[in-house]
Design an enzyme around this catalytic site. Structure first.
Site, mmCIF file in Angstrom:
data_model
loop_
_atom_site.group_PDB
_atom_site.id
_atom_site.type_symbol
_atom_site.label_atom_id
_atom_site.label_comp_id
_atom_site.label_asym_id
_atom_site.label_seq_id
_atom_site.Cartn_x
_atom_site.Cartn_y
_atom_site.Cartn_z
ATOM 1 C CG ASN A 1 -2.051 1.024 1.249
ATOM 2 O OD1 ASN A 1 -2.304 1.637 0.017
ATOM 3 N ND2 ASN A 1 -2.311 1.582 2.301
ATOM 4 C CG HIS B 1 -3.418 12.146 -5.137
ATOM 5 N ND1 HIS B 1 -4.175 11.307 -6.344
ATOM 6 C CD2 HIS B 1 -3.514 11.160 -4.165
ATOM 7 C CE1 HIS B 1 -4.511 10.417 -5.682
ATOM 8 N NE2 HIS B 1 -4.255 10.174 -4.630
#
Length: 763
Positions: A122, A702
């Site tokens: 992750n 982002h």
């Protein structure tokens, strides 16, 4: 003597020191000098922690202010022209490559580099553009700087870099590059840069370097024998002794060429793939190559069974001799929290099960001591703790186990095919062409976080907390009315994290207070820990979604995190299969989906951004995983009537190679991260075809930059060349939790305006 080693360590600092300092720098509240001083202090803390644990081989050069793959590109002078043109300082250029930059008053506007997942973890890497004209040079010798910095503290370290083959395998092929260009074709021009860095390290006194080549655990690496031979013959001729690491899987047939390389040692991930040891030992026997045994997991938080690890190491010692054996972590420890010492809400029993980064350093050292004939109290206590955990694992919730055992094929299917469902959904949702929506979350403000913190500490009553969250949800609805969105979300103000929030309401999870793990940049998460069977005692989201629907006549999406993502973004159990855990989660979510539908929520999004991430790295292991992963999603979503529109969302997902499985989810609508990937995912849909509705993200969330209306129009137009305009949804790449309200409003206003243009353009 057997030595101990650690491949890497968390770089976030105690108390999230780096997050605070980096974000203060971005906000103009700290100078570059203050930021670098914090970074230096954190590096010292890391090295001293590892040394004080008794570890022999300590890494340096693995620190970063944002991402270590981005560091390599930046240090090699690979800075795409769009960043050079902004005329920023070196540090601001570096950050712009990671997160974009926009300052209209200064004429600065540049998008971030592409982001991707790091193997099946992750953690997110930043993939800088490369093409035929890419040139490499040593613009910054980070490995030498950090080696010297540690040496001044009296700490001898092993400098760490990505190996050149893995580096080129991870970077991005620029869209401007020719069709047949592959970044690996740049290897010959990159090797001299590595030689220069390794030469400087040898001259500075470094005895050994660690070159991370996790590409070795991929199928394609088995064809890279000539590349590895050429590369490591060149590097071994000038530098310190080289240890190649192969974290995240098994080296497979690549051992046939690895055994002939002029390297000091080969590292194996024996946490993920313990069965590879025998084959590798047989191959290395009679060579000069030593072995580094990754027996302490760098990926999970369970205490290492030192007795079992010792048995593996003794097998290696018997085959190669103690002087050629090192015991190590399976990967860098960046995937784990820093220390259990700060956790004062976990019970003594729970803490006895766990091991975070600093404790894993102690485990590696204790194991080496035991192998050297000094099996001490720590080893004895470990044996007791492992036995206690195994005893706890024998308990189970028979109702949960029975329900999983009773899953039927009928529970994995919607009542009707998509075309029939779509007609039923049109009547209820009444959405226009190119309907606009968001992925789910809205900005998590300081006020939201403060209210949650006070509630958690008992300083805010349940009633007052709920009123505060209702006010935030009402604001989110009013905001969406103002901006003009078509399909609303409640904004998720009550959620601390898209996985933790659900784990806290399910049985079978425990939670840390300060168990932060870096996801990317300054973004950290606190993964829940699955310790026993999972079930849902009561509804988790219905109360908030129903309240949100009461505030508007527009349709409201219920928002859930899918079973595979909850599992992959938690620390799962080690005693039962991921399939069992995923299906337990799926049944809990199935009940939630049905309750949302019964509460009048006609669109329900079950996000699965981690479904591609969890794909095994070896293709031979795919089928079983994809079967239970797809079944888990369908089990979660197939308990409702045709008029309920099921959505799912994916990000960082290069899923061209598993597209049939994405189709097999049978979601009515999928939304994907497309803009940050520069729309390249659309080629997959063009090649394979996709008949259900789809929302390719039209801007990157982002980055703090605001996309212009024309920019979004251009993206919609590009998408409409590949996708049917009748099936397109208009949405951002991902959730807006990390953004501010001002930039969110400006961005969504441009999104809505572009969608209205598209309705006319494609009428």
């Amino acid at each position: 003597m057997v030595k101990s080693a650690v491949l890497g360590y968390p770089r976030i600092g105690t108390g999230r020191a780096m997050k605070k300092s980096i974000e203060a720098y971005w906000a103009g509240k700290e100078s570059e000098e203050q930021l670098q001083a914090t970074a230096k202090a954190v590096r010292q803390e890391r090295w001293e922690t590892i040394r004080n644990a008794g570890v022999d081989v300590i890494p340096s050069g693995d620190f970063t202010l944002y991402d270590h793959l981005l560091d390599h590109s930046f240090n090699f002078g690979v800075v795409p022209q769009r960043y050079v043109e902004q005329k920023l300082s070196p540090l601001d250029t570096f950050f712009a490559m990671g997160r974009g930059r926009q300052d209209k008053s200064k004429g600065i506007d540049v998008v971030a580099s592409e982001m991707g997942k790091f193997f099946d973890s992750n953690y997110h890497i930043v993939k800088v553009d490369h093409d035929e004209n890419t040139k490499f040079s040593v613009k910054r010798n980070q490995q030498l700087e950090e080696y010297k910095e540690a040496k001044e503290l009296g700490i001898e370290t092993r400098p760490v870099m990505f190996g050149p083959i893995t580096y080129l395998s991870l970077v991005r092929k620029s869209r401007e590059a020719s069709a047949d260009f592959e970044p690996l074709s740049l290897l010959d021009s990159l090797i001299p840069v590595y030689k220069e860095i390794l030469t400087s390290l040898k001259e500075a006194g470094a005895a050994e370097v660690q070159l991370d080549e996790p590409i070795l655990v991929m199928d394609k690496a088995e064809q890279y024998g000539d590349l590895f031979k050429k590369t490591y013959e060149a590097l071994a001729s000038v530098g310190p002794k080289i240890t190649i690491t192969s974290a995240y899987g098994r080296v497979g047939k690549s051992i046939e060429y690895l055994k002939s390389l002029p390297i000091h040692a080969l590292h194996l991930d024996l946490d993920r793939e313990p069965k590879q040891l025998d084959e590798v030992l047989a191959a290395l026997k009679g060579t000069s190559i030593g072995i580094e045994l990754g027996v302490v997991s760098g990926r999970n938080i369970w205490k290492t069974d030192l007795k079992a690890a010792k048995a593996l190491a003794e097998k290696a010692i018997s085959a190669l001799g103690a002087e050629k054996v090192v015991v190590s972590t399976s990967s860098s420890l960046l995937h784990t929290p820093i220390s259990l010492a700060v956790e004062n809400k976990l019970t003594a029993e729970q803490k006895s099960w766990l091991s975070f980064a600093s404790e894993k350093c102690e485990e590696v050292a204790a194991l080496a001591e035991a192998l050297n004939g000094q099996e001490g109290a720590a080893f004895e206590q470990n044996t007791k703790d492992i036995a206690a955990r195994r005893e706890f694992e024998r308990t189970s919730d028979s109702a949960v186990r029975d329900r999983v055992a009773g899953i039927t094929d009928a529970q994995l299917k919607r009542k009707s095919p998509f075309p029939a469902r779509r007609e039923a959904q049109k009547k209820h949702l009444n959405l226009p062409k190119f309907p606009t929506t968001t992925i789910g979350s809205f900005p998590q403000t300081k006020e939201i976080r403060l209210a949650r913190s006070k509630f958690t500490k008992g300083e805010l009553s349940q009633e007052d907390y709920e009123k505060a969250m209702e006010a935030e949800i009402k604001h989110a609805c009013e905001f969406q009315e103002k901006v003009g969105l078509d399909l609303f979300v409640h904004g998720e103000p009550e959620r601390n994290d898209m996985v933790q929030y659900f784990g806290e309401q399910l049985t079978g999870f425990i939670f840390t207070q300060l168990g932060w793990v870096q996801s990317y940049g300054s973004r950290y998460v606190r993964p829940p820990i699955v310790v026993s069977d999972v079930s849902r005692p009561s509804p988790m989201t219905v109360r908030w979604s129903a309240y949100a629907q009461s505030q508007t006549s527009k349709p409201m999406k219920g928002m859930l995190t899918g079973p595979v993502t909850i599992l992959n973004w938690s620390f799962p159990r080690a005693d039962v299969s991921k399939e069992v855990q995923s299906k337990q989660l799926a049944l809990a979510l199935r009940d939630e989906v049905v309750d949302l539908a019964n509460a009048g929520i006609k669109a329900i999004q079950v996000d699965e951004p981690a479904i591609r991430e969890g794909l095994p790295l070896r293709k031979a292991d795919w089928d079983n995983y994809l079967q239970w992963a797809v079944d888990s999603f369908r089990l979660s979503t197939s308990g409702v009537e045709d008029d309920i529109q099921v959505h799912s969302h994916f990000c960082y997902s290069d899923f061209g190679d598993i597209f049939p499985s994405i189709q097999g989810l049978d979601a009515d609508v999928i939304s994907i991260e497309a803009s940050k990937a520069d729309l390249k995912l659309l080629d997959v849909f063009k090649n394979h075809g996709y008949s259900n509705e789809i929302g390719p993200g039209v801007y990157d969330i982002h980055s703090p930059r605001v996309p212009g209306e024309q920019e979004i129009k251009d993206r919609i137009a590009a998408m409409a060349k590949v996708l049917s305009p009748d099936l397109m949804i208009v949405n951002p790449d991902c959730g807006l939790k990390t953004r501010g309200w001002k930039e969110t409003e400006e961005s969504l206003a441009n999104l809505v305006a572009a969608a209205r243009w598209a309705r006319k353009e494609y009428a």
